[in-house]
Design a protein around this motif. Sequence first.
Motif, short mmCIF file in Angstrom:
data_model
loop_
_atom_site.label_atom_id
_atom_site.label_comp_id
_atom_site.label_asym_id
_atom_site.label_seq_id
_atom_site.Cartn_x
_atom_site.Cartn_y
_atom_site.Cartn_z
N LEU A 122 47.71 -29.65 36.33
CA LEU A 122 47.03 -28.39 36.61
C LEU A 122 45.73 -28.34 35.84
CD1 LEU A 122 47.60 -26.37 33.93
CD2 LEU A 122 49.83 -26.31 34.98
N VAL A 123 44.90 -27.38 36.21
CA VAL A 123 43.64 -27.16 35.52
C VAL A 123 43.66 -25.71 35.05
CG1 VAL A 123 41.12 -27.12 35.72
CG2 VAL A 123 42.45 -28.83 36.99
N MET A 124 43.35 -25.52 33.77
CA MET A 124 43.30 -24.18 33.20
C MET A 124 41.88 -23.86 32.76
SD MET A 124 44.90 -24.64 29.38
CE MET A 124 43.96 -23.28 28.70
N GLU A 125 41.61 -22.57 32.60
CA GLU A 125 40.30 -22.15 32.12
C GLU A 125 40.50 -21.23 30.93
OE1 GLU A 125 37.02 -19.17 32.01
OE2 GLU A 125 38.35 -18.88 33.70
N SER A 126 39.71 -21.46 29.89
CA SER A 126 39.73 -20.64 28.70
C SER A 126 38.33 -20.60 28.14
CB SER A 126 40.71 -21.22 27.67
OG SER A 126 40.74 -20.43 26.51
N MET A 127 37.84 -19.43 27.84
CA MET A 127 36.50 -19.26 27.28
C MET A 127 35.45 -19.92 28.17
SD MET A 127 37.46 -19.77 23.25
CE MET A 127 35.76 -19.81 22.75
N LYS A 128 35.61 -19.78 29.48
CA LYS A 128 34.68 -20.30 30.48
C LYS A 128 34.61 -21.83 30.49
CE LYS A 128 31.98 -16.12 30.54
NZ LYS A 128 30.70 -15.49 30.44
N MET A 129 35.63 -22.49 29.94
CA MET A 129 35.69 -23.95 29.95
C MET A 129 36.99 -24.37 30.61
SD MET A 129 34.36 -24.89 26.19
CE MET A 129 32.86 -25.83 26.25
N GLU A 130 36.90 -25.36 31.49
CA GLU A 130 38.09 -25.86 32.16
C GLU A 130 38.70 -27.02 31.38
OE1 GLU A 130 37.31 -26.79 36.26
OE2 GLU A 130 37.06 -24.68 36.79
N THR A 131 40.04 -27.05 31.35
CA THR A 131 40.78 -28.12 30.69
C THR A 131 41.81 -28.64 31.67
OG1 THR A 131 40.51 -27.08 28.53
CG2 THR A 131 42.28 -28.70 28.74
N THR A 132 41.81 -29.94 31.87
CA THR A 132 42.80 -30.58 32.73
C THR A 132 44.05 -30.86 31.91
OG1 THR A 132 41.08 -31.59 34.08
CG2 THR A 132 43.27 -32.58 34.19
N ILE A 133 45.20 -30.44 32.44
CA ILE A 133 46.47 -30.71 31.80
C ILE A 133 47.10 -31.87 32.57
CG2 ILE A 133 48.74 -29.80 31.17
CD1 ILE A 133 46.39 -28.43 29.70
N ALA A 134 47.33 -32.99 31.88
CA ALA A 134 47.84 -34.20 32.51
C ALA A 134 49.26 -34.50 32.04
CB ALA A 134 46.93 -35.37 32.18
N ALA A 135 49.97 -35.26 32.83
CA ALA A 135 51.34 -35.65 32.49
C ALA A 135 51.32 -36.57 31.27
CB ALA A 135 52.00 -36.36 33.66
N PRO A 136 52.08 -36.25 30.23
CA PRO A 136 52.11 -37.10 29.04
C PRO A 136 52.95 -38.36 29.23
CG PRO A 136 53.56 -35.23 28.76
CD PRO A 136 52.87 -35.04 30.07
N ARG A 137 53.74 -38.38 30.30
CA ARG A 137 54.60 -39.53 30.60
C ARG A 137 55.01 -39.47 32.05
NH1 ARG A 137 59.72 -38.09 31.39
NH2 ARG A 137 60.47 -36.10 30.60
N ASP A 138 55.63 -40.51 32.57
CA ASP A 138 56.18 -40.49 33.91
C ASP A 138 57.37 -39.53 33.95
OD1 ASP A 138 54.37 -42.49 34.43
OD2 ASP A 138 55.85 -44.09 34.60
N GLY A 139 57.59 -38.89 35.08
CA GLY A 139 58.73 -37.99 35.20
C GLY A 139 58.70 -37.24 36.51
N VAL A 140 59.48 -36.17 36.57
CA VAL A 140 59.58 -35.32 37.76
C VAL A 140 59.32 -33.88 37.30
CG1 VAL A 140 61.12 -34.46 39.56
CG2 VAL A 140 61.22 -36.87 38.87
N ILE A 141 58.55 -33.14 38.08
CA ILE A 141 58.28 -31.75 37.75
C ILE A 141 59.56 -30.95 37.91
CG2 ILE A 141 56.93 -29.69 38.30
CD1 ILE A 141 55.27 -31.99 37.14
N GLU A 142 60.06 -30.42 36.80
CA GLU A 142 61.29 -29.63 36.81
C GLU A 142 60.99 -28.15 37.00
OE1 GLU A 142 64.82 -28.57 33.64
OE2 GLU A 142 64.06 -30.63 33.69
N ALA A 143 59.89 -27.67 36.41
CA ALA A 143 59.52 -26.26 36.54
C ALA A 143 58.03 -26.09 36.31
CB ALA A 143 60.29 -25.42 35.52
N LEU A 144 57.44 -25.15 37.05
CA LEU A 144 56.06 -24.71 36.87
C LEU A 144 56.13 -23.23 36.54
CD1 LEU A 144 54.43 -26.45 39.95
CD2 LEU A 144 53.96 -26.97 37.57
#
Length: 167
Positions: A122-144
């Motif tokens: 996902l991509v988040m925004e804070s203080m008018k700056m975008e930050t990409t959140i990447a998977a720290p390891r291989d896996g399956v998305i359990e919850a968003l």
Amino acid sequence: MHHAFKLGDAEHNVALSRGPGVYRLHREGHTVSVTLAELHNGRALLSIGDHSVEVVVATRGDDVFVHLDGEAYQLRYRHPLDRLAASAGGSADDSIRAPMPGSIVAVQVTVGDAVTKGQTLLVMESMKMETTIAAPRDGVIEALSYEKGQTFDRDALLVKLAAAGKA
């Protein structure tokens, strides 16, 4: 004192010491002075040797997020025991938390998706700056926990990962 830091996928072994008003970073036979001076509006002046640049810094536990020249970087201190657990297949990276308060700009995955290390979640925004959140390891998305447009506080659980085949 010797430390290991992870920047992206690369791990760096460094030593830190204190000097008059500065820290000294020792790596591969080189020493450089480092300072971080608070400015205004959440910004700081990072000086490394003779070079200074304005940055935005946020911390969460052993994670430091630095916004520099329009890019976001995540630096993580790796305790030797955590490094050992990770090499043995530990699951310390199952919960992905918000490094700072913000809102969701884009969600790139859905529950049940298989993801690989480094893949954008996902991509988040804070203080008018975008930050990409990447998977720290291989896996399956359990919850968003959040959808596009929703806001959250610092340290909010954003994504929960499970091992492949366990979601």
